[in-house]
Design a protein around this motif. Structure first.
Motif, PDB file in Angstrom:
ATOM      1  N   GLN A   1       0.312   8.566  74.655  1.00 39.50           N
ATOM      2  CA  GLN A   1      -0.873   8.834  73.829  1.00 39.50           C
ATOM      3  C   GLN A   1      -0.750  10.207  73.159  1.00 39.50           C
ATOM      4  OE1 GLN A   1      -3.303   6.727  73.022  1.00 39.50           O
ATOM      5  NE2 GLN A   1      -2.201   5.181  74.205  1.00 39.50           N
ATOM      6  N   GLN A   2      -0.264  11.177  73.913  1.00 39.88           N
ATOM      7  CA  GLN A   2      -0.081  12.514  73.355  1.00 39.88           C
ATOM      8  C   GLN A   2       0.956  12.488  72.226  1.00 39.88           C
ATOM      9  OE1 GLN A   2       1.389  15.363  76.174  1.00 39.88           O
ATOM     10  NE2 GLN A   2       0.997  17.120  74.833  1.00 39.88           N
ATOM     11  N   LEU A   3       2.047  11.779  72.428  1.00 34.95           N
ATOM     12  CA  LEU A   3       3.081  11.657  71.390  1.00 34.95           C
ATOM     13  C   LEU A   3       2.549  10.956  70.149  1.00 34.95           C
ATOM     14  CD1 LEU A   3       6.262  10.797  73.493  1.00 34.95           C
ATOM     15  CD2 LEU A   3       5.816  12.899  72.204  1.00 34.95           C
ATOM     16  N   LEU A   4       1.728   9.944  70.335  1.00 35.17           N
ATOM     17  CA  LEU A   4       1.144   9.243  69.188  1.00 35.17           C
ATOM     18  C   LEU A   4       0.226  10.163  68.390  1.00 35.17           C
ATOM     19  CD1 LEU A   4       0.436   5.710  70.705  1.00 35.17           C
ATOM     20  CD2 LEU A   4       2.116   6.306  68.944  1.00 35.17           C
ATOM     21  N   LYS A   5      -0.540  10.996  69.091  1.00 34.31           N
ATOM     22  CA  LYS A   5      -1.420  11.947  68.403  1.00 34.31           C
ATOM     23  C   LYS A   5      -0.586  12.963  67.621  1.00 34.31           C
ATOM     24  CE  LYS A   5      -5.360  11.682  71.560  1.00 34.31           C
ATOM     25  NZ  LYS A   5      -6.191  12.395  72.536  1.00 34.31           N
ATOM     26  N   GLN A   6       0.487  13.446  68.241  1.00 37.41           N
ATOM     27  CA  GLN A   6       1.362  14.383  67.548  1.00 37.41           C
ATOM     28  C   GLN A   6       2.018  13.724  66.332  1.00 37.41           C
ATOM     29  OE1 GLN A   6       4.115  15.696  70.560  1.00 37.41           O
ATOM     30  NE2 GLN A   6       2.777  17.352  71.272  1.00 37.41           N
ATOM     31  N   TYR A   7       2.420  12.483  66.489  1.00 32.36           N
ATOM     32  CA  TYR A   7       3.037  11.739  65.392  1.00 32.36           C
ATOM     33  C   TYR A   7       2.071  11.605  64.223  1.00 32.36           C
ATOM     34  CZ  TYR A   7       5.162   7.855  62.841  1.00 32.36           C
ATOM     35  OH  TYR A   7       5.685   7.054  61.854  1.00 32.36           O
ATOM     36  N   ASP A   8       0.825  11.242  64.513  1.00 33.17           N
ATOM     37  CA  ASP A   8      -0.185  11.113  63.452  1.00 33.17           C
ATOM     38  C   ASP A   8      -0.418  12.449  62.760  1.00 33.17           C
ATOM     39  OD1 ASP A   8      -0.545   8.392  63.820  1.00 33.17           O
ATOM     40  OD2 ASP A   8      -2.264   8.639  65.168  1.00 33.17           O
ATOM     41  N   ALA A   9      -0.500  13.523  63.554  1.00 38.74           N
ATOM     42  CA  ALA A   9      -0.715  14.849  62.969  1.00 38.74           C
ATOM     43  C   ALA A   9       0.456  15.243  62.073  1.00 38.74           C
ATOM     44  CB  ALA A   9      -0.922  15.882  64.072  1.00 38.74           C
TER      45      ALA A   9
END
Length: 95
Positions: free
Chosen positions: A16-24
């Motif tokens: 989930q953290q990686l997905l948030k970073q990816y979106d950012a």
């Protein structure tokens, strides 16, 4: 069994953290891409403005004073270049 669930939970949290970073990062990339495009357009506009001002400067020199021989040749070369470009455009339009 408990350690497996905890391990899966940690993996899920990291995902989930990686997905948030990816979106950012995708948003930042889009923003930077737009900035690059705007900067290139502004650079093209300024380059065209510089060319126009250089041409005006050369014409003003020609009209105000007696030009020296190198300046005359430069002006003649530019005029010949313009005429070639105009003739090329005319021939392309005639096709």
């Amino acid at each position: 069994m408990h350690s497996t669930e905890a391990h899966i939970s940690r993996i899920n949290a990291k995902l989930q953290q990686l997905l948030k970073q990816y979106d950012a990062l995708q948003k930042e990339n889009s923003k930077l891409t737009l900035q690059v495009q705007q900067t290139k357009e502004k650079q093209d506009e300024l380059t065209e403005n510089i060319k126009t001002l250089q041409q005006q400067n050369l014409l003003l020199k020609a009209s105000v004073s007696n030009m020296e021989e190198p300046e005359k040749k430069k002006l003649e070369a530019q005029i010949n270049n313009y005429l070639k470009n105009i003739n090329t455009c005319i021939s392309l339009l005639s096709e």
